[in-house]
Design a protein around this motif. Structure first.
Motif, PDB file in Angstrom:
ATOM      1  N   ARG A   1       0.812  -1.221   0.000  1.00 25.24           N
ATOM      2  CA  ARG A   1       0.000   0.000   0.000  1.00 25.24           C
ATOM      3  C   ARG A   1       0.845   1.269   0.000  1.00 25.24           C
ATOM      4  NH1 ARG A   1      -5.026   0.233   3.819  1.00 25.24           N
ATOM      5  NH2 ARG A   1      -5.457   1.849   2.265  1.00 25.24           N
ATOM      6  N   PHE A   2       1.991   1.233   0.688  1.00 21.27           N
ATOM      7  CA  PHE A   2       2.745   2.480   0.869  1.00 21.27           C
ATOM      8  C   PHE A   2       4.212   2.392   0.443  1.00 21.27           C
ATOM      9  CE2 PHE A   2      -0.313   2.017   4.489  1.00 21.27           C
ATOM     10  CZ  PHE A   2      -1.279   2.891   3.994  1.00 21.27           C
ATOM     11  N   GLY A   3       4.666   1.216   0.005  1.00 16.10           N
ATOM     12  CA  GLY A   3       6.096   1.088  -0.290  1.00 16.10           C
ATOM     13  C   GLY A   3       6.423   0.614  -1.686  1.00 16.10           C
ATOM     14  N   GLN A   4       5.445   0.622  -2.604  1.00 15.28           N
ATOM     15  CA  GLN A   4       5.729   0.089  -3.943  1.00 15.28           C
ATOM     16  C   GLN A   4       6.531   1.079  -4.783  1.00 15.28           C
ATOM     17  OE1 GLN A   4       3.400  -2.652  -6.260  1.00 15.28           O
ATOM     18  NE2 GLN A   4       1.638  -2.299  -4.929  1.00 15.28           N
ATOM     19  N   SER A   5       7.471   0.533  -5.500  1.00 15.53           N
ATOM     20  CA  SER A   5       8.279   1.312  -6.430  1.00 15.53           C
ATOM     21  C   SER A   5       8.667   0.413  -7.586  1.00 15.53           C
ATOM     22  CB  SER A   5       9.534   1.849  -5.731  1.00 15.53           C
ATOM     23  OG  SER A   5      10.388   2.487  -6.655  1.00 15.53           O
ATOM     24  N   GLN A   6       8.293   0.825  -8.792  1.00 20.40           N
ATOM     25  CA  GLN A   6       8.564   0.044 -10.004  1.00 20.40           C
ATOM     26  C   GLN A   6       8.037  -1.392  -9.876  1.00 20.40           C
ATOM     27  OE1 GLN A   6      12.855   0.655 -10.368  1.00 20.40           O
ATOM     28  NE2 GLN A   6      12.482   2.271 -11.885  1.00 20.40           N
ATOM     29  N   GLY A   7       6.870  -1.510  -9.250  1.00 20.72           N
ATOM     30  CA  GLY A   7       6.213  -2.804  -9.122  1.00 20.72           C
ATOM     31  C   GLY A   7       6.714  -3.673  -7.993  1.00 20.72           C
ATOM     32  N   ILE A   8       7.706  -3.198  -7.244  1.00 25.59           N
ATOM     33  CA  ILE A   8       8.258  -3.992  -6.132  1.00 25.59           C
ATOM     34  C   ILE A   8       7.763  -3.423  -4.811  1.00 25.59           C
ATOM     35  CG2 ILE A   8      10.347  -4.740  -4.933  1.00 25.59           C
ATOM     36  CD1 ILE A   8      11.826  -4.577  -7.568  1.00 25.59           C
ATOM     37  N   PRO A   9       7.047  -4.216  -4.000  1.00 22.43           N
ATOM     38  CA  PRO A   9       6.609  -3.749  -2.684  1.00 22.43           C
ATOM     39  C   PRO A   9       7.771  -3.815  -1.693  1.00 22.43           C
ATOM     40  CG  PRO A   9       5.844  -5.985  -3.057  1.00 22.43           C
ATOM     41  CD  PRO A   9       6.569  -5.576  -4.306  1.00 22.43           C
ATOM     42  N   LYS A  10       8.095  -2.689  -1.095  1.00 25.17           N
ATOM     43  CA  LYS A  10       9.256  -2.636  -0.205  1.00 25.17           C
ATOM     44  C   LYS A  10       8.839  -2.237   1.200  1.00 25.17           C
ATOM     45  CE  LYS A  10      12.072  -1.145  -4.134  1.00 25.17           C
ATOM     46  NZ  LYS A  10      12.761   0.003  -4.770  1.00 25.17           N
ATOM     47  N   VAL A  11       9.311  -3.008   2.168  1.00 25.13           N
ATOM     48  CA  VAL A  11       9.119  -2.668   3.569  1.00 25.13           C
ATOM     49  C   VAL A  11      10.130  -1.578   3.919  1.00 25.13           C
ATOM     50  CG1 VAL A  11       9.302  -3.508   5.935  1.00 25.13           C
ATOM     51  CG2 VAL A  11       8.254  -4.958   4.181  1.00 25.13           C
ATOM     52  N   GLN A  12       9.643  -0.477   4.463  1.00 28.23           N
ATOM     53  CA  GLN A  12      10.553   0.597   4.873  1.00 28.23           C
ATOM     54  C   GLN A  12      11.190   0.223   6.212  1.00 28.23           C
ATOM     55  OE1 GLN A  12      10.883   3.112   2.470  1.00 28.23           O
ATOM     56  NE2 GLN A  12       9.558   1.600   1.470  1.00 28.23           N
ATOM     57  N   ALA A  13      12.495   0.402   6.309  1.00 20.89           N
ATOM     58  CA  ALA A  13      13.233  -0.040   7.494  1.00 20.89           C
ATOM     59  C   ALA A  13      12.672   0.563   8.779  1.00 20.89           C
ATOM     60  CB  ALA A  13      14.709   0.306   7.339  1.00 20.89           C
ATOM     61  N   GLU A  14      12.152   1.812   8.688  1.00 18.18           N
ATOM     62  CA  GLU A  14      11.650   2.465   9.897  1.00 18.18           C
ATOM     63  C   GLU A  14      10.384   1.810  10.436  1.00 18.18           C
ATOM     64  OE1 GLU A  14      10.601   5.273   6.362  1.00 18.18           O
ATOM     65  OE2 GLU A  14      12.261   3.970   6.998  1.00 18.18           O
ATOM     66  N   TRP A  15       9.728   0.984   9.632  1.00 17.29           N
ATOM     67  CA  TRP A  15       8.543   0.271  10.129  1.00 17.29           C
ATOM     68  C   TRP A  15       8.938  -0.901  11.043  1.00 17.29           C
ATOM     69  CZ3 TRP A  15       6.122  -0.618   4.604  1.00 17.29           C
ATOM     70  CH2 TRP A  15       5.756   0.623   4.051  1.00 17.29           C
ATOM     71  N   MET A  16      10.191  -1.300  10.988  1.00 22.47           N
ATOM     72  CA  MET A  16      10.615  -2.551  11.634  1.00 22.47           C
ATOM     73  C   MET A  16      11.167  -2.289  13.031  1.00 22.47           C
ATOM     74  SD  MET A  16      12.371  -4.324   8.287  1.00 22.47           S
ATOM     75  CE  MET A  16      12.720  -5.885   9.097  1.00 22.47           C
ATOM     76  N   ASP A  17      10.265  -2.017  13.977  1.00 19.22           N
ATOM     77  CA  ASP A  17      10.689  -1.904  15.371  1.00 19.22           C
ATOM     78  C   ASP A  17      10.428  -3.232  16.077  1.00 19.22           C
ATOM     79  OD1 ASP A  17       7.935  -2.002  16.037  1.00 19.22           O
ATOM     80  OD2 ASP A  17       7.769   0.175  15.953  1.00 19.22           O
ATOM     81  N   ALA A  18      10.781  -3.297  17.340  1.00 20.56           N
ATOM     82  CA  ALA A  18      10.692  -4.569  18.073  1.00 20.56           C
ATOM     83  C   ALA A  18       9.264  -5.102  18.116  1.00 20.56           C
ATOM     84  CB  ALA A  18      11.241  -4.384  19.486  1.00 20.56           C
TER      85      ALA A  18
END
Length: 733
Positions: free
Chosen positions: A105-122
């Motif tokens: 929903r919020f991290g797609q770029s050139q068809g690739i869905p990417k998890v943003q590192a800042e979302w990955m907390d404990a």
């Protein structure tokens, strides 16, 4: 016996970019080679997770569920790298679902869905075990780009974030500089007490499938298979190796093998297939959903009677008793099975559609057998008038979800979906995913392109494949002599077909179900991740229709039907003329069912563009049958199916109707049931009534018989045969 190694990193065909592994074959392979557990982690999705889980458990294999994710960390110079996240438990799966959904929903770029590192907390990673991604992960990117000094700090950072759930992944699949990378990692991991884990980054089951896998990748990337400039990201070693092969490969690093087993032991995600997750119909706190359904449906039945929708009304005590008894019986079953809210939800959005002048179909399928549905305005068919049985729709002896097939005007269906999303919460509502597959003609064209064959050559062959439903390449070769001849005589044709057959049927792309919608009692990401195309706000579930139902969620069918749109146009045109001429407006529900001019038109075969009556075969059947009443039209549609057409039922029905033969009843009790269809068993309701009358079945038991017949289950049919004979004998039939 404790295993020495477990495969944890594997892509199935649902990794649409690079997976070749079909789930049934994966499970069979594990059984054959005595692999006690295996991990499935498709790229950026869990499309196949439930299918894999169920088949693995049934085969005695422990399923390990996860996903391989793209991570974006631009502040540290990482556009995208990969990590594998494996679910330890239900909380881990929910967290994985949230991350995957946010990536789409919020991290797609050139068809690739990417998890943003800042979302990955404990908190976001609780319940998840991380594999570092090997050469494709951030450690591998640091190594390949010459930033070796950055590796150790990153290992420490991940270990702090995941605590004891971070593992440095290593592979030996003959990739360039792979061994150098391993030798660099070993002392870093020893120093920081970071555990190593061996994987084989599996993409196919057998070494011999490597070329087929490369062909799949080329189709996805629009490349030519033999292009020397093509980037080759995979090796022939990425197959599902045996335990012995992996133990030999990593004999010098035994801890990397042991850790694969330890991770498998720690991953204990289970899915609950026995609980329904029903959405709640919004009511004030002091109102019972069961009582509200009872009051609303009873009021609806009275309104139906007053409006003349119940033929002959309910004036006689006997008829009133029939309706009252049926009403109470249905209501009791609905309440007992906990489906009151479901009926109210369906009634609510249908009522909203009608209030907003959106055409809604009168009802079809087994749902038309419900008097409660008729009372609520879900259907427009009185089931008692047409001898329709409620038990075919909902049966407390066969626990399954109710399923109304609801048709809306094709032009305005999306307005109803928008209403439902607003009413029940956008986080709880989504359409359902489907998967397009590599079908015969398409896969042949794809393979011809990646093999570099001229377009005209491949196109000529593809056009020889018969245009039929469920056509396969093998079937085409068997049925089309020219194809068969060329396959035997021309090496290029054989090469093309052989490779295409290896790929045929694989999942190729994700799409949207024509009408399926799911409404959950809480956020859908508690149950699965969501998927969407780049720059699209329209999300779909990552579980398909079958998985939605097996997981206990409720599926609603919002089907767009062009016929309703055309009827609506016609009625509005007629009414514009009527208003101008001061005539009464036409209502489609008030059109009589015994209009002789209409039957004359139908008998003439002039039914082009009339839904279900327009095909050439149907028009031929109409001319032979010559329908002259509404029951004939109902029978007509039921007769125009392969079974009746091929079994002689059609000829028997027609001959009896026109007096050329007499209806045959093997028992006098059958005449009241089969009289309307000239002695032919044509409807499923008739099967159920016969079982009830002759063999003493309850209607619930008769529904089980009907389903067994429909699914052609040999063992179940043998059981039902004994039951039927025993019941008929007891009844002295």
């Amino acid at each position: 016996m404790t295993p020495r190694f477990v495969h944890l990193h594997l892509h199935s065909e649902y990794s649409l970019v690079d997976g070749l592994v079909r789930i049934p074959q994966l499970v069979s392979h594990c059984v054959q080679h005595k692999l006690p557990a295996v991990g499935l982690n498709d790229q950026s999705n869990v499309f196949g997770a439930l299918k894999f889980y169920r088949q693995a458990v049934d085969a005695g294999i422990k399923p390990i569920i996860g996903a391989e994710l793209w991570i974006s960390e631009k502040t540290n110079g990482f556009e995208a790298y990969r990590l594998v996240l494996l679910c330890q438990d239900a909380q881990g799966f929910r967290n994985l679902s949230n991350l995957v959904t946010k990536a789409y929903r919020f991290g797609q770029s050139q068809g690739i869905p990417k998890v943003q590192a800042e979302w990955m907390d404990a908190g976001a990673l609780k319940g998840l075990i991380c594999l570092s991604g090997g050469m494709d992960g951030d450690l591998g990117q640091c190594f390949l780009s010459g930033r070796r000094s950055a590796i150790e700090p990153r290992v420490c950072r991940w270990m702090e974030l995941f605590e004891d759930r971070y593992f440095v992944e290593i592979t030996r699949v003959n990739k360039e500089r792979e061994e150098e990378f391993i030798q660099l990692l070993v002392p870093i991991c020893e120093k920081n007490i970071a555990p190593l884990v061996a994987t084989n980054n599996v993409r196919f089951l057998q070494r011999s499938e490597f070329e087929t896998h490369e062909a799949r990748v080329c189709i996805q990337d629009a490349k030519i298979l033999d292009d020397p400039r093509r980037q080759k990201s995979y090796t022939c070693e990425q197959y599902l190796k045996t335990e012995d092969e992996m133990c030999e490969l990593f004999s010098d690093i035994p801890s990397a093998l042991e850790n694969s087993v330890n991770i498998a032991i720690r991953c204990n995600l289970s899915f609950d297939f026995d609980t329904y997750h029903l959405p709640e119909f919004p009511l004030s706190k002091n109102v019972s959903v069961d009582n509200f359904l009872q009051e609303k449906s009873r009021a609806g039945l009275l309104a139906r009677e007053k409006s003349g929708r119940i033929k002959g009304g309910l004036s006689s005590p006997q008829k009133r008793l029939i309706y009252s008894s049926r009403f109470d019986r249905e209501l009791s079953v609905i309440k007992k099975m906990g489906f009151s809210g479901y009926f109210l939800i369906v009634a609510d959005f249908i009522e909203w559609a009608k209030d907003n002048d959106i055409p809604v179909g009168p009802g079809r399928g087994s749902g038309a057998g419900s008097l409660i549905a008729f009372s609520l305005g879900i259907t427009e068919l009185d089931p008692i008038e047409y001898d329709l049985l409620f038990e075919r729709f909902l049966n407390d002896e066969r626990v399954s979800m109710p399923d109304f097939d609801i048709d809306f005007c094709m032009e305005r269906r999306d307005e109803v979906i928008e209403y439902v999303s607003e009413r029940y919460g956008r986080d709880k509502v989504a359409q359902i995913i489907t998967h397009g597959t590599m079908a015969a003609k398409g896969v042949l064209r794809d393979v011809g392109r990646i093999l570099g064959f001229p377009y005209g050559f491949t196109d000529q062959l593809a056009k020889l494949i018969p245009f039929e439903l469920e056509m396969t390449l093998d079937k085409a070769l068997a049925e089309e002599p020219v194809l068969s001849s060329r396959y035997k005589e021309e090496p290029d044709v054989k090469k093309l077909f052989d490779l295409a057959r290896e790929l045929e049927g694989l999942s190729r792309n994700a799409g949207r179900h024509a009408g399926g919608l799911v409404i959950a009692p809480r956020s859908l990401t508690d149950f699965m991740p969501l998927y969407c195309e780049e720059a699209s706000s329209s999300v779909v579930t990552q579980f398909d229709m079958n998985d939605i139902e097996s997981s206990g969620l409720v599926k609603f069918d919002f089907l767009g039907l062009r016929t309703l749109t055309i009827i609506d146009w016609a009625v509005k045109d007629i009414n514009r003329t009527a208003v101008a001429g001061k005539s009464p407006e036409l209502s489609i529900l008030d059109i009589p069912l015994d209009d002789s001019a209409t039957y004359d038109l139908v008998q003439s075969g002039g039914t082009a563009a009339i839904f279900q009556l327009e095909s050439r075969g149907m028009r031929e059947l109409i001319k032979n049958l010559r329908p002259d009443c509404f029951d004939d039209l109902i029978a007509l549609v039921a007769l125009f199916r392969p079974g009746p057409l091929q079994s002689g039922m059609v000829d028997n029905f027609i001959d009896t109707k026109h007096g050329r033969s007499k209806a045959q009843y093997r028992h006098p009790s059958l005449e009241p049931i089969l009289g309307v269809t000239n002695g032919v068993i044509l409807y499923q309701e008739q099967v159920m009534e016969i079982a009830r009358v002759l063999a003493g079945y309850t209607l619930g038991e008769a529904d089980l018989l009907r389903r067994a017949m429909g699914k052609k289950k040999v063992d179940e049919m043998a059981f039902q045969r004994k039951t039927f004979i025993a019941g008929a004998t007891k009844n002295e039939i």
